[in-house]
Scaffold this motif. Structure first.
Motif, PDB file in Angstrom:
ATOM      1  N   ALA B  52      -8.648   0.633  -4.418  1.00  0.00           N
ATOM      2  CA  ALA B  52      -8.092   1.932  -4.814  1.00  0.00           C
ATOM      3  C   ALA B  52      -8.394   2.988  -3.745  1.00  0.00           C
ATOM      4  CB  ALA B  52      -8.657   2.357  -6.170  1.00  0.00           C
ATOM      5  N   HIS B  54      -9.064   2.560  -0.603  1.00  0.00           N
ATOM      6  CA  HIS B  54      -8.371   2.260   0.647  1.00  0.00           C
ATOM      7  C   HIS B  54      -6.882   2.599   0.548  1.00  0.00           C
ATOM      8  CE1 HIS B  54      -6.926   0.369   4.128  1.00  0.00           C
ATOM      9  NE2 HIS B  54      -6.295  -0.565   3.461  1.00  0.00           N
ATOM     10  N   ILE B  55      -6.273   2.258  -0.566  1.00  0.00           N
ATOM     11  CA  ILE B  55      -4.841   2.535  -0.734  1.00  0.00           C
ATOM     12  C   ILE B  55      -4.606   4.045  -0.838  1.00  0.00           C
ATOM     13  CG2 ILE B  55      -2.858   2.199  -2.270  1.00  0.00           C
ATOM     14  CD1 ILE B  55      -4.172  -0.605  -2.904  1.00  0.00           C
ATOM     15  N   GLU B  57      -6.312   6.284   0.707  1.00  0.00           N
ATOM     16  CA  GLU B  57      -6.402   6.758   2.097  1.00  0.00           C
ATOM     17  C   GLU B  57      -5.044   6.657   2.792  1.00  0.00           C
ATOM     18  OE1 GLU B  57      -9.915   7.070   3.199  1.00  0.00           O
ATOM     19  OE2 GLU B  57      -9.442   7.858   5.175  1.00  0.00           O
TER      20      GLU B  57
END
Lengths: 141, 141, 141, 141, 141, 141
Positions: B52, B54-55, B57
């Motif tokens: 979550a 990372h996405i 970002e």
């Protein structure tokens, strides 16, 4: 901290990273293709025309990408059951986007817009706007 | 071959590669950030939470990109004259998107949505929808 | 493990992912545009010229990206207070980079270089090199 | 239209798309890795640390990319003859950048900076700055 | 959960992110260049030819990328010892890929394919297929 | 200049930019996912494991991309007629790749490999290798 106030269960159908889906993403890129072709025919300058063709290629690639994401990630088996034309619709739209890459006929881009609008109708019929978008009205809730 | 039928002069204001502009592109990505933060707090699984973050970002980076395109390519000096807050609005929205990258507070994403809605209002006030989008109704013309 | 030996507090102003900023990144790409235009005029071969235009388009896009990062992430409200021309400078530089995409006039690329040099001056005046770069000399400290 | 005034023959060595080369591009990204590791150790927050690792991964990838471009496109057989260590230097720098991806030791990033500085020395010894950069002074010529 | 059944120690030589390596990735892209040049000569249409040149440019860039990954990440010092031509082979292949970007001679693409085949031979001689690929046969184990 | 010697008519079925298609591209990326999961379970280090998850995410995204290209661009209506399972096969493979992004079960990656192998069988049954790859043997013709 629940500013937008929509019930959490609304997202249960949706695995990360599905996020938010809207055929508008594909449509905006396809509209660019449509307008670029118009400008292409409106110019006589070689450099401008070369750029138009190249930028159209990139925009049509983005159409394909956004359609792929919708097809892979938004649509589920229950949608396919009710809308068995779904696979063909996406396949033909992707092929039409390929055609738009190669073509300078505005009718080809218009046909692609029509196909995206059909996908948009199914997205709406399956509750896409409510399930995936964050409504503005909700903010004041 | 003029299916959509809008007058060619409508695009005179707009150099290739301006194409089609719509703050909806930034908004859809910012809505993803908003929902991802909600899902982040709704899960206890480390792998899910890591994905979550990372996405989010990536999605916040896309917000910045779409805002940059609007600021660079859609808005013109005559718009700035009428809307002198334009520069600060975009600058602060970009900084807010950076904050959303780092944050897991849903209020931060909601504030970013508000900022994009303010940009959307100016886009509408400057005739953005008519000037840049290809309307569905036009197709039957 | 403090090889470069600069005080940690030096980075307090700077949120991850600000990292390291230097207008040299934008300048190098803008220099490419400048040289590509020179080579474009120096050749009579269509294939070479087509490639030159296309590569220039990509390099100018990178200029815009690097300028955006500086504007979003390096410059802070206290810099804007001292350098109120900052917003216009970046906005006009982005618009100039768009012009360089479309143009084969070397003067357009030269003007873009001048604008980047003005940004570079402000970056230096605000302590950019000391605050953001890792100096070679420091290594032996 | 010769604003910068350098003789055209200066570029004869250089096929499009060689453009402009400068190890500074790789160095700036490697400095980011160096600083990110420092910040990583300066924080106790999991989210911040996760972001630091992820951003470092991207920056180290950019180091590899910029080094590859220099090795492929700037350096020519006559340079290799005079600097036979060139291949090993680039190969080891690429492997060091891979190590920096995996590592949180600042010494690993410092070693990468040293390797880039060695490449920079050879670039200077082969006339890189004069042959590939567009000098500021030249503008007033 | 060991469906493919190969011993875990087989991967000990290989640091994440080495993953799976196969010169087939570079070859497929180089074959695209080869075929695109053939189609380029088979057409008289300017738009088709312009697209062919542009797509070839992208495919040749991918060849360079896949070769870089092999050189950086798959090959180790012990391979270099047995195959001292490795560095020159990769360097020349990268330069040949640059040449293919600029060229419309099918012989240039054929030469690039030959170079990739030589790299493939060394990859096989060093046990590449067994060490890095996941065999189909293994699945039934 | 016909080094590879295959008849030009062989490409008539194939519009630029179809180029060269091979499910091996998707398989190599899916094998990376398979191996990364194995390494993930073989390590106890948090940083290594975080990187493994992140790199797997990227590799699985590449699987989706390569499958999309095959589905959009290689397969034609006559293939669908003979292989009516084609749409479901691709749709399920894309959904399986999404699952592999989220999962650390090696069985999930193995199932994805099986799906790609089924696609590979259809690609072979439709003459994919002969129609799209450039054979090594052909070079000596």
């Amino acid at each position: 901290m629940r500013i937008f106030g929509r019930p959490r269960t609304a997202y249960a159908h949706c695995d990360l990273p599905c996020g938010v889906y809207d055929p508008a993403q594909a449509r905006i890129e396809a509209e660019s293709c449509y307008k670029i072709i118009e400008k292409y025919h409106g110019s006589k300058e070689d450099i401008f025309r070369g750029r138009a063709l190249h930028i159209k290629e990139e925009r049509a690639e983005m159409v394909k990408h956004h359609l792929d994401v919708l097809w892979h990630d938004y649509f589920k088996p229950e949608h396919l059951e009710k809308h068995p034309e779904l696979h063909d619709l996406f396949w033909n739209a992707a092929k039409q986007a390929s055609k738009v890459k190669a073509s300078v006929e505005q009718a080809d881009a218009a046909k692609l817009l029509d196909m995206i609008d059909k996908i948009d109708e199914i997205w709406r019929a399956t509750g896409g706007p409510e399930k995936t978008r964050v409504l503005k009205a909700a903010k004041s809730a």
